[in-house]
Design a protein around this motif. Structure first.
Motif, short mmCIF file in Angstrom:
data_model
loop_
_atom_site.label_atom_id
_atom_site.label_comp_id
_atom_site.label_asym_id
_atom_site.label_seq_id
_atom_site.Cartn_x
_atom_site.Cartn_y
_atom_site.Cartn_z
N ILE A 3 -11.08 38.20 2.53
CA ILE A 3 -10.48 38.85 3.71
C ILE A 3 -9.20 38.14 4.11
CG2 ILE A 3 -10.78 39.38 6.16
CD1 ILE A 3 -13.73 39.70 5.67
N LEU A 4 -8.16 38.93 4.38
CA LEU A 4 -6.94 38.40 4.98
C LEU A 4 -6.96 38.79 6.46
CD1 LEU A 4 -4.07 37.21 4.99
CD2 LEU A 4 -3.23 39.46 4.24
N PHE A 5 -6.84 37.79 7.33
CA PHE A 5 -6.89 38.04 8.77
C PHE A 5 -5.60 37.59 9.41
CE2 PHE A 5 -8.45 36.36 13.04
CZ PHE A 5 -8.29 37.59 13.67
N ALA A 6 -4.85 38.52 10.01
CA ALA A 6 -3.57 38.22 10.65
C ALA A 6 -3.67 38.42 12.15
CB ALA A 6 -2.47 39.10 10.06
N GLU A 7 -3.43 37.36 12.90
CA GLU A 7 -3.53 37.39 14.37
C GLU A 7 -2.66 36.29 14.94
OE1 GLU A 7 -3.93 37.88 17.97
OE2 GLU A 7 -5.43 39.18 17.00
N ASP A 8 -1.79 36.63 15.91
CA ASP A 8 -0.89 35.61 16.46
C ASP A 8 -1.53 34.78 17.58
OD1 ASP A 8 0.76 37.12 19.17
OD2 ASP A 8 -0.71 38.15 17.91
N ASP A 32 1.39 35.79 11.72
CA ASP A 32 2.28 36.90 12.08
C ASP A 32 2.36 37.89 10.91
OD1 ASP A 32 4.25 35.94 10.19
OD2 ASP A 32 4.92 34.51 11.71
N GLY A 33 3.08 38.98 11.14
CA GLY A 33 3.16 40.02 10.13
C GLY A 33 3.84 39.61 8.85
N ALA A 34 4.87 38.78 8.97
CA ALA A 34 5.60 38.33 7.79
C ALA A 34 4.70 37.51 6.87
CB ALA A 34 6.82 37.51 8.21
N GLU A 35 3.91 36.61 7.48
CA GLU A 35 2.97 35.81 6.69
C GLU A 35 1.91 36.69 6.04
OE1 GLU A 35 0.99 32.52 8.45
OE2 GLU A 35 2.80 31.29 8.62
N ALA A 36 1.48 37.72 6.76
CA ALA A 36 0.47 38.62 6.22
C ALA A 36 0.99 39.35 4.98
CB ALA A 36 0.06 39.64 7.28
N LEU A 37 2.24 39.80 5.04
CA LEU A 37 2.83 40.49 3.90
C LEU A 37 2.97 39.54 2.70
CD1 LEU A 37 5.58 42.65 5.63
CD2 LEU A 37 3.62 43.50 4.32
N ASP A 38 3.37 38.32 2.97
CA ASP A 38 3.52 37.33 1.89
C ASP A 38 2.16 37.05 1.24
OD1 ASP A 38 6.22 37.12 2.29
OD2 ASP A 38 6.10 35.32 3.54
N ALA A 39 1.14 36.87 2.08
CA ALA A 39 -0.19 36.57 1.56
C ALA A 39 -0.74 37.73 0.74
CB ALA A 39 -1.14 36.25 2.71
N ALA A 40 -0.55 38.97 1.23
CA ALA A 40 -1.05 40.15 0.53
C ALA A 40 -0.32 40.38 -0.78
CB ALA A 40 -0.92 41.38 1.42
N ILE A 48 -8.22 43.68 4.71
CA ILE A 48 -7.13 43.06 5.47
C ILE A 48 -7.27 43.48 6.93
CG2 ILE A 48 -4.63 42.91 5.78
CD1 ILE A 48 -4.33 43.54 2.79
N ILE A 49 -7.39 42.50 7.82
CA ILE A 49 -7.54 42.76 9.25
C ILE A 49 -6.24 42.37 9.94
CG2 ILE A 49 -8.88 42.28 11.33
CD1 ILE A 49 -11.19 41.43 9.49
N LEU A 50 -5.63 43.32 10.65
CA LEU A 50 -4.31 43.11 11.23
C LEU A 50 -4.32 43.35 12.73
CD1 LEU A 50 -2.32 45.20 8.60
CD2 LEU A 50 -2.44 42.70 8.66
N ASP A 51 -3.79 42.40 13.50
CA ASP A 51 -3.54 42.66 14.91
C ASP A 51 -2.34 43.59 15.01
OD1 ASP A 51 -3.73 42.33 17.74
OD2 ASP A 51 -2.03 40.96 17.64
N TRP A 52 -2.44 44.60 15.86
CA TRP A 52 -1.37 45.59 15.97
C TRP A 52 -0.06 44.94 16.41
CZ3 TRP A 52 -2.18 51.31 16.51
CH2 TRP A 52 -0.99 51.99 16.74
N LEU A 53 -0.11 44.12 17.47
CA LEU A 53 1.10 43.51 18.02
C LEU A 53 1.22 42.06 17.56
CD1 LEU A 53 1.01 44.90 21.68
CD2 LEU A 53 2.43 45.69 19.77
N MET A 54 2.15 41.81 16.65
CA MET A 54 2.40 40.45 16.17
C MET A 54 3.89 40.22 16.09
SD MET A 54 -0.37 39.71 13.12
CE MET A 54 0.09 41.12 12.10
N PRO A 55 4.32 38.93 16.18
CA PRO A 55 5.75 38.61 16.07
C PRO A 55 6.32 39.01 14.71
CG PRO A 55 4.49 36.76 16.93
CD PRO A 55 3.50 37.75 16.45
N GLN A 56 7.61 39.21 14.68
CA GLN A 56 8.38 39.54 13.48
C GLN A 56 8.04 40.93 12.93
OE1 GLN A 56 9.12 36.48 10.56
NE2 GLN A 56 8.20 34.92 11.88
#
Length: 222
Positions: A3-8, A32-40, A48-56
């Motif tokens: 699981i990839l978990f993105a949360e600021d 943040d979103g940029a890190e999530a894209l790099d990891a994916a 992949i679990i993503l917080d809707w509102l994240m920096p960048q």
């Protein structure tokens, strides 16, 4: 399951990571979103679990970019937005699930399990029951060599029955699977949908979908 978990939010990120790790999942985090894209991009994930509102890069944008790039992971959005239009926006962006904050830990784990099962089942190319063959990727139904046209809900209903052939499914289970996030689905809507599907697939004197009184329905070979 990976699981990839993105949360600021640092506290929430630590809490959910602890929860998922102790539930037996291998977790990679992103702040943040940029890190999530790099990891994916660096390795494949099952969910992949993503917080809707994240920096960048907001989670909704990450979701869109992942789908455009061909990423097939199960994607869940976490957000405080609970309006119908927001849910629709999230799903249309490519998300498979949508969980509104605040939520209980056991609900999150249950949704992850369900998302994992759904992803595993979608790997199956075809489902069969008697004379019926359902092609999952093409979303088409064949009977005796002929193509039967199905609406979105008819396909969802039939695929759920065929995945659970000979098992009794409750009305609540069927409704939750077919209509997903719509909260106010009447009992009559399910009965009407089953009637439509029966009309398309049944033989003159026998039905694939059997009514189990007081419980729900089950599908069996006829």
């Amino acid at each position: 399951m990976k699981i990839l978990f993105a949360e600021d939010d640092v506290i929430l990120r630590k809490h959910i990571t602890y929860l998922l790790t102790h539930a037996g999942y291998k977790v990679t985090t992103a702040k943040d979103g940029a890190e999530a894209l790099d990891a994916a991009s660096a390795e494949p994930f099952d969910i992949i679990i993503l917080d809707w509102l994240m920096p960048q890069t907001p989670g909704i944008e990450v979701c869109q970019k992942l789908r455009v790039s061909g990423n097939t992971a199960g994607i869940m959005l976490l957000t405080a937005r609970d309006a119908s239009e927001d849910i629709i926006t999230g799903l249309d962006a490519g998300a498979d699930d949508y969980l509104v904050k605040p939520f209980k830990s056991d609900v999150l784990l249950a949704r992850i399990r369900a998302l994992g099962r759904r992803k595993e089942k979608l790997i199956v190319e075809t489902l069969t029951c008697g004379k019926l063959t359902l092609h999952m990727q093409q979303r088409t139904l064949h009977k005796d060599g002929e193509i039967i046209e199905l609406t979105k809900n008819e396909f969802s209903l039939l695929s759920y029955f065929m995945q659970n052939s000979n098992h009794v499914l409750t009305r609540e289970q069927i409704t939750a699977y077919v209509w997903d996030f719509e909260q106010d689905v009447s009992s009559n809507a399910l009965d009407a949908l089953i009637k439509l599907v029966r009309k398309k697939i049944d033989e003159p004197n026998s039905s694939y979908i059997q009514t189990v009184r007081g419980v729900g329905y089950k599908m069996q070979v006829i």
